[in-house]
Design a protein around this motif. Structure first.
Motif, PDB file in Angstrom:
ATOM      1  N   LEU B 168       0.759  -1.322   0.083  1.00 35.53           N
ATOM      2  CA  LEU B 168       0.073  -0.066  -0.098  1.00 35.53           C
ATOM      3  C   LEU B 168       0.882   1.284  -0.063  1.00 35.53           C
ATOM      4  N   GLY B 169       2.253   1.124   0.580  1.00 34.31           N
ATOM      5  CA  GLY B 169       3.032   2.300   0.745  1.00 34.31           C
ATOM      6  C   GLY B 169       3.406   3.011  -0.648  1.00 34.31           C
ATOM      7  N   PHE B 170       3.236   1.897  -1.683  1.00 35.89           N
ATOM      8  CA  PHE B 170       3.875   2.453  -3.141  1.00 35.89           C
ATOM      9  C   PHE B 170       2.751   3.313  -3.374  1.00 35.89           C
ATOM     10  N   PHE B 171       1.504   3.181  -3.227  1.00 36.50           N
ATOM     11  CA  PHE B 171       0.562   4.038  -3.447  1.00 36.50           C
ATOM     12  C   PHE B 171       0.342   5.189  -2.859  1.00 36.50           C
ATOM     13  N   GLY B 172       1.179   5.412  -1.866  1.00 30.72           N
ATOM     14  CA  GLY B 172       0.980   6.381  -0.827  1.00 30.72           C
ATOM     15  C   GLY B 172      -0.083   6.415   0.143  1.00 30.72           C
ATOM     16  N   ILE B 173      -0.538   5.221   0.442  1.00 32.78           N
ATOM     17  CA  ILE B 173      -1.463   4.842   1.282  1.00 32.78           C
ATOM     18  C   ILE B 173      -0.942   4.159   2.774  1.00 32.78           C
ATOM     19  N   GLY B 174      -1.666   4.693   3.779  1.00 33.22           N
ATOM     20  CA  GLY B 174      -1.092   3.913   5.061  1.00 33.22           C
ATOM     21  C   GLY B 174       0.111   4.492   5.457  1.00 33.22           C
ATOM     22  N   PRO B 175       0.823   3.866   6.585  1.00 29.88           N
ATOM     23  CA  PRO B 175       0.535   2.621   6.938  1.00 29.88           C
ATOM     24  C   PRO B 175      -0.550   2.451   7.935  1.00 29.88           C
ATOM     25  N   TYR B 176      -1.385   1.645   7.692  1.00 31.80           N
ATOM     26  CA  TYR B 176      -2.678   1.394   8.624  1.00 31.80           C
ATOM     27  C   TYR B 176      -2.315   0.160   9.777  1.00 31.80           C
ATOM     28  N   GLU B 177      -2.923   0.713  10.832  1.00 30.74           N
ATOM     29  CA  GLU B 177      -2.893  -0.375  11.988  1.00 30.74           C
ATOM     30  C   GLU B 177      -4.127  -1.054  11.994  1.00 30.74           C
ATOM     31  N   TRP B 178      -3.883  -2.406  11.255  1.00 31.84           N
ATOM     32  CA  TRP B 178      -5.242  -3.032  10.704  1.00 31.84           C
ATOM     33  C   TRP B 178      -6.229  -3.662  11.928  1.00 31.84           C
ATOM     34  N   GLN B 179      -5.421  -3.800  13.247  1.00 32.77           N
ATOM     35  CA  GLN B 179      -5.960  -4.225  14.208  1.00 32.77           C
ATOM     36  C   GLN B 179      -7.017  -3.157  14.828  1.00 32.77           C
ATOM     37  N   ALA B 180      -6.624  -1.815  14.792  1.00 33.14           N
ATOM     38  CA  ALA B 180      -7.023  -0.762  15.442  1.00 33.14           C
ATOM     39  C   ALA B 180      -8.619  -0.448  15.146  1.00 33.14           C
ATOM     40  N   TYR B 181      -9.097  -0.617  14.165  1.00 34.10           N
ATOM     41  CA  TYR B 181     -10.239  -0.408  13.492  1.00 34.10           C
ATOM     42  C   TYR B 181     -11.381  -1.467  13.233  1.00 34.10           C
ATOM     43  N   LYS B 182     -12.541  -1.140  13.343  1.00 42.71           N
ATOM     44  CA  LYS B 182     -13.361  -2.180  13.192  1.00 42.71           C
ATOM     45  C   LYS B 182     -13.355  -2.875  11.686  1.00 42.71           C
ATOM     46  N   TRP B 183     -13.424  -1.967  10.737  1.00 37.39           N
ATOM     47  CA  TRP B 183     -13.768  -2.239   9.455  1.00 37.39           C
ATOM     48  C   TRP B 183     -12.480  -3.024   9.063  1.00 37.39           C
ATOM     49  N   SER B 184     -11.319  -2.427   9.469  1.00 35.96           N
ATOM     50  CA  SER B 184     -10.084  -3.284   8.920  1.00 35.96           C
ATOM     51  C   SER B 184      -9.667  -4.590   9.708  1.00 35.96           C
ATOM     52  N   SER B 185      -9.949  -4.629  10.680  1.00 36.15           N
ATOM     53  CA  SER B 185     -10.062  -6.098  11.241  1.00 36.15           C
ATOM     54  C   SER B 185     -10.978  -6.996  10.769  1.00 36.15           C
ATOM     55  N   TRP B 186     -12.256  -6.713  10.630  1.00 40.25           N
ATOM     56  CA  TRP B 186     -13.298  -7.431   9.937  1.00 40.25           C
ATOM     57  C   TRP B 186     -12.934  -8.000   8.662  1.00 40.25           C
ATOM     58  N   VAL B 187     -12.219  -6.874   7.698  1.00 37.17           N
ATOM     59  CA  VAL B 187     -11.595  -7.327   6.453  1.00 37.17           C
ATOM     60  C   VAL B 187     -10.552  -8.415   6.391  1.00 37.17           C
ATOM     61  N   ALA B 188      -9.539  -8.045   7.562  1.00 38.75           N
ATOM     62  CA  ALA B 188      -8.387  -9.005   7.785  1.00 38.75           C
ATOM     63  C   ALA B 188      -8.844 -10.264   7.827  1.00 38.75           C
ATOM     64  N   ILE B 189      -9.647 -10.557   9.066  1.00 40.81           N
ATOM     65  CA  ILE B 189     -10.252 -11.760   9.540  1.00 40.81           C
ATOM     66  C   ILE B 189     -10.815 -12.597   8.328  1.00 40.81           C
ATOM     67  N   SER B 190     -11.764 -11.633   7.539  1.00 48.46           N
ATOM     68  CA  SER B 190     -12.428 -12.251   6.367  1.00 48.46           C
ATOM     69  C   SER B 190     -11.339 -12.869   5.376  1.00 48.46           C
ATOM     70  N   THR B 191     -10.352 -12.262   5.190  1.00 49.07           N
ATOM     71  CA  THR B 191      -9.510 -13.071   4.251  1.00 49.07           C
ATOM     72  C   THR B 191      -8.732 -14.158   4.784  1.00 49.07           C
ATOM     73  N   MET B 192      -8.744 -14.232   6.086  1.00 50.60           N
ATOM     74  CA  MET B 192      -7.864 -15.438   6.540  1.00 50.60           C
ATOM     75  C   MET B 192      -9.177 -16.656   6.489  1.00 50.60           C
ATOM     76  N   VAL B 193     -10.478 -16.390   6.727  1.00 48.86           N
ATOM     77  CA  VAL B 193     -11.360 -17.494   6.607  1.00 48.86           C
ATOM     78  C   VAL B 193     -11.390 -17.760   5.201  1.00 48.86           C
ATOM     79  N   ASP B 194     -11.416 -16.775   4.317  1.00 49.96           N
ATOM     80  CA  ASP B 194     -11.739 -17.155   2.951  1.00 49.96           C
ATOM     81  C   ASP B 194     -10.327 -18.067   2.400  1.00 49.96           C
ATOM     82  N   TRP B 195      -9.415 -17.675   2.748  1.00 55.60           N
ATOM     83  CA  TRP B 195      -8.172 -18.424   2.416  1.00 55.60           C
ATOM     84  C   TRP B 195      -8.275 -19.922   2.735  1.00 55.60           C
TER      85      TRP B 195
END
Lengths: 438, 334
Positions: B168-195
């Motif tokens: 994401l840093g290449f596109f000038g976005i972030g860095p996000y703390e994925w654990q800190a927000y609701k939406w981002s932790s939901w997305v991260a956990i969903s990718t694990m489940v989907d994987w």
């Protein structure tokens, strides 16, 4: 057809019978272990987490008591898993060892469940009180005066710092000079600001994360002023009115506002990476933390760390007791073993083996402990640094619901650290969430 | 030409001719055989019911009993409090937060999961080089341990050292703390489940796809239907029962989500799901009652509420899918 059916039903009966026999056999073998007399061969299970450094002591004890076999379970395990397992086994009413290690964090819950543990006064624990620091004895004495645990080690408190980062930032690296930099936490923050102002170390935080520092400040403040934290001695919830809590909170917020935190939550993989990648310069550092740093940072960090006094001087984080659950079938033998392991001699042996700091003033004053240096930490005299701090600590009363409340307050502080809440809103949340957890 | 009235194989059910021999031994034998006929079938199915009774029914009922009591771990005297625990839990905002998190993660993980599984299954159903290897390969994420998956993904989503923030840093976005927000932790956990579960569902779809007769596709192709049209008009309708099955299985799994969020937002008291409970699911909330607060009664109450939640969701799913099925039948009749 009738014949085959009958044969099958016979087979079914046979299967059931075999299963039943199996059950009988199992319960039989269980019976064989019950009952005890002093000459009978018995096995004592010692349940621990991490490393208590008792191997040599076991060998000696088994030589002196040929009828006793000691089995240590859980060696090297995580404290979190251990705590969960203990909760489960108390709930189930079976499965606990004969001797159980009780860590500081879980000690309050264990005390609240004191009726599940043997009163060690029955086995002479009251006469041993002089063996331990006062607050260590108080830690496992229940409200109705039972002693349910004997002290093993204490954490003490100091400040570990990276000499390589201090050097880059133009700060002194010698431990006495570093100690002199921060007699108080305000001084610590000032030094932190100097550190952060130096672009040579812009990738590193001054400390790992604020929560453990907050707990250190709180215990010092409470010890020096009110003598309690989230609950007063009558058990009232006083987070919002206790000046010690507010002061610790405000100092922590100041640390965060100054941008000193590397924001690496303790016990996460990111935190572990932080050690390897030199992401923070100081860390609140009880004696056992030196072992953790040594294993996390490995050979690469050898000689790059040193230990100074903690700001505000003294403190404690961690340390354990040994308790004997009532589930034990050999409470007498188990209590004797616990007494042996927690004796000053036992504590010195454990210190020599794994560096666990004794909770016995006698052991702390032992020349072997006083002279001990830690090679990994630039030969810092650990016995001396930690021993002094541990003796200075004043006991602090913690309520029965201390752990959930502390977690709630810590989490509110973390939201400030993560930037998801403003400090005022977080304080309101800390008070409210803590009350809910109380 | 005589038909034998009694052949050994048909003897048992038909009335037998009267016998002379009435010795007690023989009578006993006949009784035993009648008993045998009546009792044996029950004996054969008994093991299941015994095991179910011990590990299914008894815990269920015992949990219900515990839920009616105020009971702290370590005390021996639970006090009966009726439905107080239920009112307490249902009025706890943390419980509803956990329900919201669970449903949120369930929705944003299951929908892409099943869609991708369909696409993947369709691809695997084509003639490919090394088809068996690929088919076996998609199951590998499913057989890796949850803990390993969660640890690897937590590293990927790590704030300072993570691959995702780096990209994401290449596109000038972030860095996000994925654990800190609701939406981002939901997305991260969903990718694990989907994987973990896309491959599993893809294999189920694939098995079902292979039972669709090839000649339907052939005639469709002759009529000029493009592959994508074939997929949407033939494959999907024919897979409907399988899709319903995977939806229900995913519902049950999704509502019980535990290990991934627990390990994702780790550290001490991991079952709180982060500093603001941003990824605490219902099962984690349940664990908090036991391991964090030592409240046996509250824990049992949450367990029952979760059970009811799953029942409600399954009922809703059943209603929706059975309607789909009937509309599907009408469509087929045209």
């Amino acid at each position: 057809m009738g014949v085959t059916l009958r044969r099958r039903s016979l087979a079914a009966v046979a299967i059931l019978a075999t299963a039943a026999l199996g059950l009988v056999a199992c319960s039989k073998s269980d019976d064989a272990n019950t009952g005890s007399s002093s000459t009978e061969q018995i096995t004592l299970n010692v349940d621990v987490f991490g490393n208590f450094g008792y191997e040599e002591l076991y060998k000696k004890y088994m030589q002196d008591h040929p009828n006793i076999k000691i089995v240590e379970r859980g060696t090297g395990g995580q404290l979190g898993d251990f705590t969960q397992q203990v909760t489960q086994r108390i709930a189930a009413g079976s499965g606990l060892g004969d001797v159980l290690a009780v860590e500081e964090g879980m000690s309050i819950d264990i005390k609240a469940k004191g009726n599940n543990f043997v009163d060690l006064k029955e086995y002479g624990a009251a006469e041993l009180s002089g063996n331990f620091l006062d607050w260590k004895v108080a830690g496992m004495t229940t409200d109705d005066g039972k002693i349910i645990g004997l002290g093993t080690d204490v954490g003490g408190m100091a400040m570990c710092y990276r000499t390589d980062l201090f050097k880059k930032a133009g700060l002194p690296t010698e431990r006495d000079k570093v100690s002199a930099l921060w007699p108080t936490w305000n001084d610590y923050i000032t030094v932190g600001k100097q550190f952060k102002a130096n672009p040579a170390v812009k990738d590193a935080g001054f400390l790992d994360a604020v929560t453990n520092t907050y707990n250190t400040i709180l215990m010092q403040e409470a010890g020096n002023t009110t003598g309690y934290t989230y609950f007063d001695k009558q058990g009232n919830y006083v987070t919002d009115s206790n000046p010690a809590v507010k002061k610790a909170w405000d100092l922590s917020v100041e640390i965060l506002n100054a941008g000193l935190s590397a924001k690496l939550q303790a016990w996460t993989p990111e935190w572990n990476n932080g050690f390897k990648n030199a992401k923070f310069a100081t860390i609140a550092c009880p004696a056992w933390m030196t072992g953790y740093i040594t294993s996390q940072n490995g050979d690469a960090g050898k000689g790059k760390w040193d230990i100074a006094k903690a700001p505000g001087n003294g403190g404690n984080w961690g340390g354990s007791w040994l308790a004997v659950p009532k589930q034990s079938k050999h409470p007498k033998e188990a209590a004797e073993l616990a007494k042996f392991l927690t004796s000053p001699e036992g504590q010195i042996a454990a210190f020599k083996s794994k560096g666990n700091l004794p909770s016995s003033p006698k052991a702390l004053d032992d020349p072997a402990v006083k002279a001990a240096v830690n090679e990994y930490f630039s030969n810092a005299p650990t016995g001396q640094i930690y021993g002094e701090g541990a003796k200075l600590l004043k006991p602090v009363y913690l309520g029965a619901k201390n752990v959930p409340v502390r977690t709630a307050v810590e989490n509110a502080l973390r939201t400030v650290e993560q930037g998801t809440r403003k400090a005022d809103a977080a304080w309101t949340a800390a008070v409210a969430d803590g009350k809910k957890a109380a | 030409m005589t038909v034998p009235t009694t052949t050994p194989s048909h003897a048992a059910p038909t009335p037998r001719p009267p016998r002379i021999d009435v010795s007690p031994r023989r009578l006993r034998g006949a009784r035993r055989s009648r008993l045998d006929m009546k009792v044996s079938p029950y004996l054969y199915i008994a093991p299941f019911f015994i095991v179910f009774g011990i590990f299914g029914a008894y815990p269920l009922l015992y949990t219900a009993w515990v839920a009616l009591h105020d009971w702290e771990v370590g005390t021996d005297n639970p006090t009966y409090v009726g439905l107080d625990n239920f009112t307490k839990i249902l009025s706890d905002s943390n419980f509803w937060n956990a329900v919201l998190n669970t449903i949120g993660i369930f929705v944003i993980s299951t929908v892409p999961q099943l869609l991708l599984a369909l696409v993947l299954a369709n691809a695997l159903n084509k003639k490919l080089r090394g088809r068996t290897l690929l088919r076996m390969g998609v199951l590998i994420p499913n057989i890796t341990s949850v803990a390993a998956v969660a640890i690897v993904f937590s590293q990927l989503y790590s704030r300072d050292f993570g691959l995702i923030n780096w990209v994401l840093g290449f596109f000038g976005i972030g860095p996000y703390e994925w654990q800190a927000y609701k939406w981002s932790s939901w997305v991260a956990i969903s990718t694990m489940v989907d994987w973990r579960w896309i491959g599993y569902n893809a294999l189920i779809y694939l098995a079902s796809m292979q039972s669709i007769p090839r000649d339907i596709y052939e005639s469709a192709a002759l009529d000029g239907a493009s592959p994508s049209k074939q997929f949407w008009r033939i494959t999907i309708p024919m897979l409907k029962p399988t899709i319903i099955f995977t939806v229900i299985i995913s519902t049950i799994g999704g509502l019980q989500l535990y290990a991934e969020p627990l390990l994702f937002n780790g550290g001490a008291s991991a079952f709180l799901g982060g500093s603001m409970r941003q990824s605490q699911t219902v099962t984690m909330y349940l664990m908090e009652q036991f391991y964090g607060r030592f409240q046996f009664g509250d824990m049992a109450t949450v367990a029952w509420l979760l059970f009811l939640l799953i029942l409600i969701f399954s009922a809703v799913n059943y209603a929706i899918t059975s309607r789909l099925e009937s509309s599907g039948k009408r469509g087929g009749a045209k």
